[in-house]
Design an enzyme around this catalytic site. Structure first.
Site, short mmCIF file in Angstrom:
data_model
loop_
_atom_site.label_atom_id
_atom_site.label_comp_id
_atom_site.label_asym_id
_atom_site.label_seq_id
_atom_site.Cartn_x
_atom_site.Cartn_y
_atom_site.Cartn_z
N LYS A 174 0.83 -1.21 0.00
CA LYS A 174 0.00 0.00 0.00
C LYS A 174 0.85 1.25 0.00
O LYS A 174 0.53 2.24 -0.67
CB LYS A 174 -0.95 0.00 1.20
N LYS A 213 -9.88 -3.10 -4.73
CA LYS A 213 -10.49 -1.82 -5.13
C LYS A 213 -9.46 -0.92 -5.79
O LYS A 213 -9.80 -0.02 -6.52
CB LYS A 213 -11.11 -1.13 -3.92
N LYS A 270 -4.84 -10.37 -6.82
CA LYS A 270 -6.15 -10.45 -6.16
C LYS A 270 -7.05 -9.33 -6.65
O LYS A 270 -6.57 -8.24 -7.01
CB LYS A 270 -6.00 -10.38 -4.63
N1 AQP Z 1 -9.63 -10.49 -3.70
C1 AQP Z 1 -10.04 -10.90 -2.50
N2 AQP Z 1 -10.32 -12.21 -2.30
C2 AQP Z 1 -10.74 -12.64 -1.09
N3 AQP Z 1 -10.93 -11.83 -0.03
C3 AQP Z 1 -10.66 -10.51 -0.18
N4 AQP Z 1 -10.74 -9.47 0.66
C4 AQP Z 1 -10.37 -8.34 -0.01
N5 AQP Z 1 -10.03 -8.64 -1.28
C5 AQP Z 1 -10.21 -9.99 -1.42
C6 AQP Z 1 -11.19 -9.55 2.05
O1 AQP Z 1 -12.24 -8.62 2.26
C7 AQP Z 1 -12.24 -8.24 3.64
C8 AQP Z 1 -12.38 -6.75 3.77
O2 AQP Z 1 -11.21 -6.16 3.25
P1 AQP Z 1 -10.81 -4.68 3.41
O3 AQP Z 1 -11.64 -4.00 4.40
O4 AQP Z 1 -9.33 -4.63 3.51
O5 AQP Z 1 -11.31 -4.15 2.04
P2 AQP Z 1 -10.52 -3.41 0.99
O6 AQP Z 1 -9.35 -2.70 1.57
O7 AQP Z 1 -11.57 -2.67 0.27
O8 AQP Z 1 -9.98 -4.57 0.13
P3 AQP Z 1 -9.02 -4.41 -1.07
O9 AQP Z 1 -9.77 -4.37 -2.31
O10 AQP Z 1 -8.04 -5.52 -0.84
O11 AQP Z 1 -8.33 -3.00 -0.97
P4 AQP Z 1 -6.83 -2.67 -1.14
O12 AQP Z 1 -6.31 -3.49 -2.26
O13 AQP Z 1 -6.84 -1.20 -1.41
O14 AQP Z 1 -6.23 -3.05 0.17
C9 AQP Z 1 -10.93 -8.77 4.24
O15 AQP Z 1 -11.21 -9.90 5.02
C10 AQP Z 1 -10.11 -9.13 3.03
O16 AQP Z 1 -9.23 -10.20 3.29
#
Ligand code: AQP
Length: 332
Positions: free
Chosen positions: A112, A198, A195
């Site tokens: 990040k 967002k 993965k």
């Molecule tokens: N691709 C994924 N596959 C399975 N589980 C996932 N999670 C996130 N992406 C995947 C799970 O969702 C839960 C909430 O995650 P979060 O609050 O961290 O949501 P986020 O930040 O919006 O998720 P992103 O998309 O992964 O954002 P970035 O990439 O910006 O950090 C968690 O249990 C997570 O494991």
């Protein structure tokens, strides 16, 4: 009943398919069998800059989506992280227990902060895994239902719980990750090596549950597969097709082997068209239900107040015990 705890950020507006299949779907199932605590983690969201009005709206939107997904406030404790001040308080304690090098090894922070540029990344982003440790330990959770990307943070939680218990006497339950093999990692539809996230490089690979269902169907139909034509589950050699099969299987409750059989001799087009339909059938009522909950913000806020009260009762007890064990002088 064993206890589970998990959280989701209110940052992106819509949940994506990875959030739902990796985490939220399990939360719904576990509220039947476990003493379940689920929260919208707004304190984690502010580790990157947020517009205040958007953050407020997205926090209610996240709650509405959790209800639309099937969480029932009568069956679980649903709350907003900042409504329970003990999170920040135990977070500080855990910061004082974590090694700098130990925190520096968290790959989520590395990823990040690399995306943002090292100078722009905040100290809050650096220590957010430690706040997550506090989130979990406050509730003495036995299990933490999350996606695969959170595994390292659960390991850190275990290490810190054991460290504290070793130093000050048995205080915290050492939690285990609850990560399903089939859905622990949902991949980007355009780049099945990464993965679904967002912060995906192209929106075409990201399925947001609140998007127009027609746009979602199109994304599924144009998902990247491979040059082979056989529909077979093989994440190593066929990551794109396997991702689609995994999603399809989970959403319909059909075994992957049965899907392989169903599509034997057929091209990828047939699989994608059918999955696009399955997706539309799933997201359409989800969108409607989310909107219904959003239309009644007073009910949302009052159920959150009740949730925070239930959560605080548990969190305050753990925090008081932690302070006491460490020798912080109680206020008379
Ligand atoms: N691709 C994924 N596959 C399975 N589980 C996932 N999670 C996130 N992406 C995947 C799970 O969702 C839960 C909430 O995650 P979060 O609050 O961290 O949501 P986020 O930040 O919006 O998720 P992103 O998309 O992964 O954002 P970035 O990439 O910006 O950090 C968690 O249990 C997570 O494991």
């Amino acid at each position: 009943r064993p206890r589970v705890l998990s959280g989701i950020q209110p940052t992106a507006g819509s949940f994506h398919l990875g959030n739902y299949l990796g985490a939220v779907r399990q939360w719904v199932a576990l509220q039947e069998s476990h003493d379940a605590f689920y929260m919208v983690v707004d304190l984690h969201a502010i580790t990157v800059p947020q517009d205040p009005a958007e953050l407020r709206a997205n926090t209610r939107l996240a709650v509405a989506q959790l209800l639309a997904a099937g969480l029932d406030p009568e069956r679980c404790t649903l709350f907003v992280q900042s409504h329970v001040p003990e999170h920040a308080q135990l977070g500080w304690i855990m910061n004082c227990l974590t090694g700098f090098g130990e925190a520096s090894r968290m790959t989520q922070f590395k990823d990040k902060s690399a995306k943002q540029g090292a100078d722009r990344a905040t100290v809050g982003l650096f220590t957010y895994p430690v706040l997550q440790v506090a989130d979990i330990l406050l509730y003495q959770a036995d299990q933490v239902p999350v996606g695969e990307d959170q595994r390292q943070h659960i390991e850190l939680t275990r290490d810190l719980a054991e460290r504290f218990n070793g130093r000050y006497g048995q205080t915290f339950t050492v939690p285990a990750p609850y990560i399903l093999k089939e859905t622990g990692k949902i991949f980007d539809l355009q780049d099945p090596a990464v993965k679904m996230s967002k912060s995906a490089s192209t929106p075409k690979g990201l399925v947001n549950l609140l998007d127009d269902p027609k746009a979602t169907a199109k994304k599924v139909r144009s998902a990247v597969t491979d040059t082979d034509t056989v529909i077979r589950f093989d994440p190593e050699k066929k990551p794109g097709v396997s991702n689609l099969l995994g999603i399809y299987s989970t959403l319909t409750g059909t075994a992957v082997a049965d899907l392989e059989q169903k599509y034997e001799g057929q091209g990828y087009g047939a699989l994608k068209t059918d999955l696009a339909e399955v997706m539309v059938e799933f997201v359409t009522p989800f969108r409607t239900r989310t909107q219904e909950y959003l239309d009644d913000p007073e009910t949302l806020d009052s159920l959150l107040a009740k949730g925070a009260e239930k959560a605080r009762a548990v969190a305050a007890e753990t925090l008081a015990q932690t302070y006491d064990r460490m020798g912080l002088l109680p206020a008379k």
